[in-house]
Design a protein around this motif. Structure first.
Motif, mmCIF file in Angstrom:
data_model
loop_
_atom_site.group_PDB
_atom_site.id
_atom_site.type_symbol
_atom_site.label_atom_id
_atom_site.label_comp_id
_atom_site.label_asym_id
_atom_site.label_seq_id
_atom_site.Cartn_x
_atom_site.Cartn_y
_atom_site.Cartn_z
ATOM 1 N N SER A 79 8.969 71.485 14.722
ATOM 2 C CA SER A 79 9.966 70.421 14.840
ATOM 3 C C SER A 79 9.354 69.033 14.661
ATOM 4 O O SER A 79 9.879 68.202 13.904
ATOM 5 C CB SER A 79 10.687 70.516 16.194
ATOM 6 O OG SER A 79 9.755 70.478 17.258
ATOM 7 N N TRP A 80 8.222 68.771 15.303
ATOM 8 C CA TRP A 80 7.631 67.430 15.248
ATOM 9 C C TRP A 80 6.994 67.167 13.894
ATOM 10 O O TRP A 80 7.138 66.088 13.320
ATOM 11 C CB TRP A 80 6.627 67.274 16.378
ATOM 12 C CG TRP A 80 6.084 65.908 16.640
ATOM 13 C CD1 TRP A 80 4.833 65.607 17.073
ATOM 14 C CD2 TRP A 80 6.752 64.630 16.534
ATOM 15 N NE1 TRP A 80 4.670 64.244 17.230
ATOM 16 C CE2 TRP A 80 5.844 63.623 16.911
ATOM 17 C CE3 TRP A 80 8.043 64.252 16.150
ATOM 18 C CZ2 TRP A 80 6.167 62.260 16.902
ATOM 19 C CZ3 TRP A 80 8.370 62.897 16.137
ATOM 20 C CH2 TRP A 80 7.443 61.913 16.510
ATOM 21 N N LEU A 99 8.278 64.105 11.419
ATOM 22 C CA LEU A 99 7.384 63.057 10.925
ATOM 23 C C LEU A 99 7.296 63.072 9.402
ATOM 24 O O LEU A 99 7.303 62.015 8.756
ATOM 25 C CB LEU A 99 5.991 63.235 11.533
ATOM 26 C CG LEU A 99 5.857 62.857 13.008
ATOM 27 C CD1 LEU A 99 4.497 63.283 13.554
ATOM 28 C CD2 LEU A 99 6.070 61.357 13.214
ATOM 29 N N VAL A 122 -0.141 68.483 12.743
ATOM 30 C CA VAL A 122 0.875 68.568 13.803
ATOM 31 C C VAL A 122 1.088 70.052 14.145
ATOM 32 O O VAL A 122 2.208 70.544 14.149
ATOM 33 C CB VAL A 122 2.205 67.909 13.382
ATOM 34 C CG1 VAL A 122 3.044 67.576 14.620
ATOM 35 C CG2 VAL A 122 1.970 66.629 12.588
ATOM 36 N N THR A 146 -0.623 66.058 18.005
ATOM 37 C CA THR A 146 -0.560 67.193 18.923
ATOM 38 C C THR A 146 -0.945 66.720 20.319
ATOM 39 O O THR A 146 -1.921 65.992 20.478
ATOM 40 C CB THR A 146 -1.522 68.310 18.463
ATOM 41 O OG1 THR A 146 -1.154 68.727 17.146
ATOM 42 C CG2 THR A 146 -1.478 69.503 19.403
ATOM 43 N N SER A 194 8.768 60.404 21.899
ATOM 44 C CA SER A 194 9.364 60.724 20.603
ATOM 45 C C SER A 194 9.708 62.202 20.486
ATOM 46 O O SER A 194 8.863 62.998 20.081
ATOM 47 C CB SER A 194 8.371 60.342 19.490
ATOM 48 O OG SER A 194 7.076 60.841 19.804
ATOM 49 N N HIS A 195 10.927 62.548 20.834
ATOM 50 C CA HIS A 195 11.381 63.922 20.617
ATOM 51 C C HIS A 195 11.820 64.086 19.169
ATOM 52 O O HIS A 195 12.578 63.271 18.638
ATOM 53 C CB HIS A 195 12.553 64.259 21.544
ATOM 54 C CG HIS A 195 12.149 64.441 22.972
ATOM 55 N ND1 HIS A 195 11.127 65.285 23.348
ATOM 56 C CD2 HIS A 195 12.629 63.893 24.115
ATOM 57 C CE1 HIS A 195 11.003 65.247 24.664
ATOM 58 N NE2 HIS A 195 11.880 64.411 25.144
ATOM 59 N N ALA A 196 11.352 65.157 18.547
ATOM 60 C CA ALA A 196 11.699 65.413 17.152
ATOM 61 C C ALA A 196 13.203 65.485 16.947
ATOM 62 O O ALA A 196 13.735 65.008 15.941
ATOM 63 C CB ALA A 196 11.045 66.718 16.696
ATOM 64 N N THR A 213 13.317 54.872 17.972
ATOM 65 C CA THR A 213 12.090 55.469 18.493
ATOM 66 C C THR A 213 10.921 54.517 18.275
ATOM 67 O O THR A 213 10.825 53.865 17.242
ATOM 68 C CB THR A 213 11.785 56.798 17.761
ATOM 69 O OG1 THR A 213 12.877 57.699 17.937
ATOM 70 C CG2 THR A 213 10.510 57.438 18.302
ATOM 71 N N ASP A 228 5.718 57.867 27.112
ATOM 72 C CA ASP A 228 5.760 59.307 26.872
ATOM 73 C C ASP A 228 6.092 60.065 28.151
ATOM 74 O O ASP A 228 6.798 61.082 28.128
ATOM 75 C CB ASP A 228 4.403 59.763 26.317
ATOM 76 C CG ASP A 228 4.525 60.977 25.414
ATOM 77 O OD1 ASP A 228 5.639 61.474 25.225
ATOM 78 O OD2 ASP A 228 3.486 61.422 24.884
ATOM 79 N N THR A 241 9.368 62.590 28.324
ATOM 80 C CA THR A 241 9.055 64.007 28.499
ATOM 81 C C THR A 241 9.478 64.495 29.875
ATOM 82 O O THR A 241 9.897 65.641 30.034
ATOM 83 C CB THR A 241 7.546 64.256 28.299
ATOM 84 O OG1 THR A 241 7.140 63.676 27.061
ATOM 85 C CG2 THR A 241 7.230 65.737 28.266
ATOM 86 N N SER A 281 12.418 68.271 25.992
ATOM 87 C CA SER A 281 11.021 68.583 26.243
ATOM 88 C C SER A 281 10.854 70.048 26.619
ATOM 89 O O SER A 281 11.472 70.539 27.556
ATOM 90 C CB SER A 281 10.474 67.707 27.380
ATOM 91 O OG SER A 281 9.274 68.238 27.890
#
Length: 336
Positions: A11-12, A16, A78, A108, A142-144, A153, A248, A252, A258
């Motif tokens: 997802s992340w 990105l 990632v 990561t 930053s949640h995907a 964001t 963060d 989270t 999360s």
């Protein structure tokens, strides 16, 4: 236009890569799964990880790493912590064959199981210095799932090489995604890992039926622990109070997006850790990080009662309510 390879189509990584492609850059998204690459290229979707998202059609996915990194200026890893070494080793071999030097970045959030090394340390060990001009980390709230929807964001991009950080900053930034730079690679990576532990605890509180008071107390007192360990390990205090730290931690520790929060939620609702991990179907970075940080606390002689309580729940099967009762019943003291 900058050429960038993103390694990892979770997802992340996908979010990105899509952001950079929307910004007009040449983006290659690498995945080990050929079917996933085909879906991204033909359907412009990644239904396993971002089921509601439509990806920009300029985003190219491939399962061929040599093709992914050919002629790129930046490689952004990632992948989950447990896959970092394997993928980095493969990357190092490809870069050697291509005689190609890149800015090596990652997004990561975790620590290696067993060695407790940070992601940049693992990358540095597996990718020879000759083929990387700088090490960079992307972190922050930053949640995907929100980034892909163009929710506002802000993230932090840390490196000791300011020019490398600024290049990645330009690649990712637009009118809904704003990147800031800093020079504290260690602190950015450490705090990004630590907040996953807190998120497990926060989710557990909600699973047990507690409310915002309990969450606020947990997050605030956890900041004290994060600060103490960070300073002991060489992080800059200011990083804790910026995007890579408190930013963060908030997102989270408070959001169902999360995985760590959802893991804690399941534990609070009475599920076992094995059930939670099975239900999630994705890596819960905070579980392994809890063990690492528990050991760090002993090694650096840092008092971290919240971390110890979460460790006892995860690794010693201590009932969550008992762990909470013990925390609340400790001798009274002043705020640190």
């Amino acid at each position: 236009m900058t050429k960038i390879a993103v390694l990892g189509a979770g997802s992340w990584g996908t979010a990105l890569a899509n952001t950079a492609a929307e910004n007009g850059h040449d983006v290659r998204l690498w995945t080990h799964n050929t079917d996933q690459a085909e879906e991204i290229n033909t359907q412009h979707t990644n239904t396993k990880y971002l089921p509601q998202a439509k990806l920009i059609d300029k985003l190219m996915a491939t399962s061929n790493m040599a093709l992914a990194v050919s002629d790129v200026e930046i490689v952004l890893s990632v992948v989950p912590t447990k896959a970092v070494r394997e993928v980095a080793k493969q990357l190092g071999e490809v870069l050697k064959k291509q005689s190609h030097t890149v800015i090596l970045a990652h997004a990561t959030k975790g620590l290696e199981q067993g060695t407790y090394k940070r992601i940049s340390e693992m990358l540095a060990e597996e990718v020879p210095a000759l083929y990387r001009s700088a090490l960079v980390v992307v972190s922050g709230p930053s949640h995907a799932e929100d980034v892909i929807k163009h929710d506002l964001t802000a993230v932090s991009i840390a490196s000791s090489d300011e020019s490398a950080a600024r290049l990645l900053q330009k690649v990712l930034s637009n009118n809904t995604f704003r990147a800031y730079t800093n020079d504290d690679l260690l602190g950015s990576e450490l705090f990004a890992a630590l907040k996953n532990i807190v998120a497990i605890g926060s989710g557990a509180l909600i699973g047990l039926g507690y409310g915002a008071n309990a969450q606020a107390a947990l997050l605030t007192r956890s900041l004290v622990e994060m600060r103490a360990l960070g300073l002991a390990m060489g992080a800059k205090e200011k990083t804790l109070y910026e995007l890579a730290g408190i930013g963060d931690l908030i997102v989270t520790g408070m959001s169902p997006n999360s995985r760590n929060y959802r893991a804690g939620l399941g534990l609070g609702q009475g599920k076992t850790l094995e059930q939670v991990e099975s239900d999630m179907g994705m890596v819960i970075e905070g579980v392994n990080t809890t063990k690492a940080v528990y050991d760090f606390a002993q090694d650096y002689k840092v008092d971290m009662p919240i971390t110890v309580a979460i460790y006892q729940v995860l690794y010693e099967n201590k009932p969550i309510r008992e762990a909470i009762s013990d925390l609340m019943g400790r001798p009274l003291k002043s705020e640190d």
